[in-house]
Design a protein around this motif. Structure first.
Motif, PDB file in Angstrom:
ATOM      1  N   TRP A 173       0.827  -1.201   0.000  1.00  0.00           N
ATOM      2  CA  TRP A 173       0.000   0.000   0.000  1.00  0.00           C
ATOM      3  C   TRP A 173       0.865   1.256   0.000  1.00  0.00           C
ATOM      4  CZ3 TRP A 173      -0.876   3.773   3.919  1.00  0.00           C
ATOM      5  CH2 TRP A 173      -1.929   4.656   3.650  1.00  0.00           C
ATOM      6  N   LEU A 174       1.922   1.277   0.792  1.00  0.00           N
ATOM      7  CA  LEU A 174       2.842   2.416   0.785  1.00  0.00           C
ATOM      8  C   LEU A 174       3.530   2.563  -0.555  1.00  0.00           C
ATOM      9  CD1 LEU A 174       4.472   2.019   4.334  1.00  0.00           C
ATOM     10  CD2 LEU A 174       2.738   3.685   3.623  1.00  0.00           C
ATOM     11  N   ASN A 175       3.901   1.441  -1.173  1.00  0.00           N
ATOM     12  CA  ASN A 175       4.555   1.510  -2.477  1.00  0.00           C
ATOM     13  C   ASN A 175       3.591   2.021  -3.546  1.00  0.00           C
ATOM     14  OD1 ASN A 175       6.814   0.795  -4.379  1.00  0.00           O
ATOM     15  ND2 ASN A 175       5.265  -0.608  -5.156  1.00  0.00           N
ATOM     16  N   ASP A 176       2.328   1.606  -3.484  1.00  0.00           N
ATOM     17  CA  ASP A 176       1.347   2.103  -4.458  1.00  0.00           C
ATOM     18  C   ASP A 176       1.127   3.601  -4.305  1.00  0.00           C
ATOM     19  OD1 ASP A 176       1.108  -0.391  -5.501  1.00  0.00           O
ATOM     20  OD2 ASP A 176      -0.824  -0.844  -4.568  1.00  0.00           O
ATOM     21  N   ARG A 177       1.099   4.106  -3.083  1.00  0.00           N
ATOM     22  CA  ARG A 177       0.960   5.542  -2.863  1.00  0.00           C
ATOM     23  C   ARG A 177       2.165   6.292  -3.411  1.00  0.00           C
ATOM     24  NH1 ARG A 177      -0.830   7.774   2.783  1.00  0.00           N
ATOM     25  NH2 ARG A 177      -0.800   9.599   1.423  1.00  0.00           N
ATOM     26  N   ARG A 178       3.355   5.741  -3.181  1.00  0.00           N
ATOM     27  CA  ARG A 178       4.556   6.399  -3.715  1.00  0.00           C
ATOM     28  C   ARG A 178       4.534   6.412  -5.228  1.00  0.00           C
ATOM     29  NH1 ARG A 178       8.838   4.742  -6.154  1.00  0.00           N
ATOM     30  NH2 ARG A 178       8.122   2.579  -5.942  1.00  0.00           N
ATOM     31  N   ARG A 179       4.104   5.297  -5.842  1.00  0.00           N
ATOM     32  CA  ARG A 179       4.051   5.222  -7.288  1.00  0.00           C
ATOM     33  C   ARG A 179       3.024   6.188  -7.867  1.00  0.00           C
ATOM     34  NH1 ARG A 179       3.033  -0.620  -8.881  1.00  0.00           N
ATOM     35  NH2 ARG A 179       5.191  -0.827  -8.164  1.00  0.00           N
ATOM     36  N   THR A 180       1.891   6.348  -7.188  1.00  0.00           N
ATOM     37  CA  THR A 180       0.858   7.274  -7.653  1.00  0.00           C
ATOM     38  C   THR A 180       1.347   8.708  -7.592  1.00  0.00           C
ATOM     39  OG1 THR A 180      -0.870   5.744  -6.903  1.00  0.00           O
ATOM     40  CG2 THR A 180      -1.514   8.027  -7.291  1.00  0.00           C
ATOM     41  N   ARG A 181       1.997   9.082  -6.486  1.00  0.00           N
ATOM     42  CA  ARG A 181       2.539  10.448  -6.383  1.00  0.00           C
ATOM     43  C   ARG A 181       3.590  10.711  -7.446  1.00  0.00           C
ATOM     44  NH1 ARG A 181       2.505   9.344  -0.700  1.00  0.00           N
ATOM     45  NH2 ARG A 181       4.741   8.916  -0.853  1.00  0.00           N
ATOM     46  N   LYS A 182       4.432   9.712  -7.724  1.00  0.00           N
ATOM     47  CA  LYS A 182       5.469   9.895  -8.727  1.00  0.00           C
ATOM     48  C   LYS A 182       4.869  10.053 -10.116  1.00  0.00           C
ATOM     49  CE  LYS A 182       9.628   7.731 -10.614  1.00  0.00           C
ATOM     50  NZ  LYS A 182      10.543   6.551 -10.563  1.00  0.00           N
TER      51      LYS A 182
END
Length: 276
Positions: free
Chosen positions: A238-247
């Protein structure tokens, strides 16, 4: 590198890995009796009268070897297993050195991170399996009839202990596999959390099949940590998906077309000779 060069490199890495395995096996062979005592320590052996009843009252078993060659075979098996575990850092390093030239810098970084995480997870599962072995052995021996004596061959128990260590160790790698799939963009955190009912059911069924005893304590002892690790993998994904979305929001893809500027001037105001 040519195919012949790859084969020579593979041969060199295999020779070094096998050499390290031979050295650690020989060293383990010098202490094979202590290793065997460590392996069979969880067995409730009949060394004295328990509870005032006969030695074969069904609460313990006679630890034995079968045949003249059985002690030698047991010593070789224990030494080889200990040597394989002891040499694991070296032969894993040789495998890494063989694969590293074909990896990009980011792939090398992820591979090292997965190795640094996967090895402790496997060792944690193996240690957990050894911790529940006494309970498993007592539950299984408790089914022995009161008028019978349970003969416990050391070879059979060693096979059982090895199987449990491998199963528990590999099952503890489940969160690492899920995180790898998430980092590769194959599995999202939303889908992982959406499967939680099926995952818990599957983990419970796997624990019931993997544990040799039929008591619910051993099943829950395996299902509980795997479920907790699954939830940790969901949180990391979930944290990785949030980081990917922001990027992706901050840095759009170069293939995405930019919006065309809007011309607000009416056609009669534009200079002559310009195209609309």
């Amino acid at each position: 590198m040519s195919l012949a060069g790859h084969l020579r490199e593979l041969r060199s890495r295999l020779v070094k890995a096998i050499g390290a395995l031979i050295v650690t096996t020989v060293v383990a062979g010098l202490f094979y009796k202590q290793l065997i005592d460590f392996v069979i320590a969880p067995l409730p052996g009949c060394t004295a009268l328990e509870g005032g009843g006969p030695a074969g009252s069904g609460r313990c078993g006679v630890i034995a070897t079968n045949g003249l060659l059985s002690p030698v075979t047991l010593a070789l098996k224990v030494s080889l297993t200990a040597g394989l575990i002891g040499a694991s850092p070296f032969w894993l390093y040789q495998l890494w050195r063989f694969l590293a030239p074909g990896l990009h810098r980011a792939e090398k970084k992820y591979t090292l991170a997965f190795l640094a995480t996967g090895i402790p997870l496997f060792l944690a599962g193996a240690a957990f399996a050894y911790a529940v072995l006494p309970t498993t052995a007592r539950v299984l021996i408790s089914f022995t009839p009161d008028q019978a004596t349970n003969i416990l061959p050391v070879d059979d128990f060693l096979d059982l202990a090895t199987r449990m260590v491998v199963i528990f160790g590999l099952s503890f790698e489940l969160p690492l596999l899920l995180v790898m799939l998430n980092l590769a963009g194959i599995l999202s955190a939303a889908r992982m959390t959406g499967w939680w009912r099926h995952m818990i059911l599957g983990i419970t069924a796997f624990a019931a099949i993997a544990t040799p005893s039929s008591d619910p304590l051993s099943m829950l002892a395996l299902a509980g940590p795997i479920t907790a690790l699954y939830l940790v993998a969901c949180a990391i994904s979930w944290l990785n998906d949030r980081r990917r979305t922001r990027k992706n929001t901050a840095d759009p893809s170069p293939d995405e077309p930019s919006p065309l500027p809007t011309l607000h001037e009416p056609d009669h105001v534009r200079p002559a000779g310009t195209r609309s």
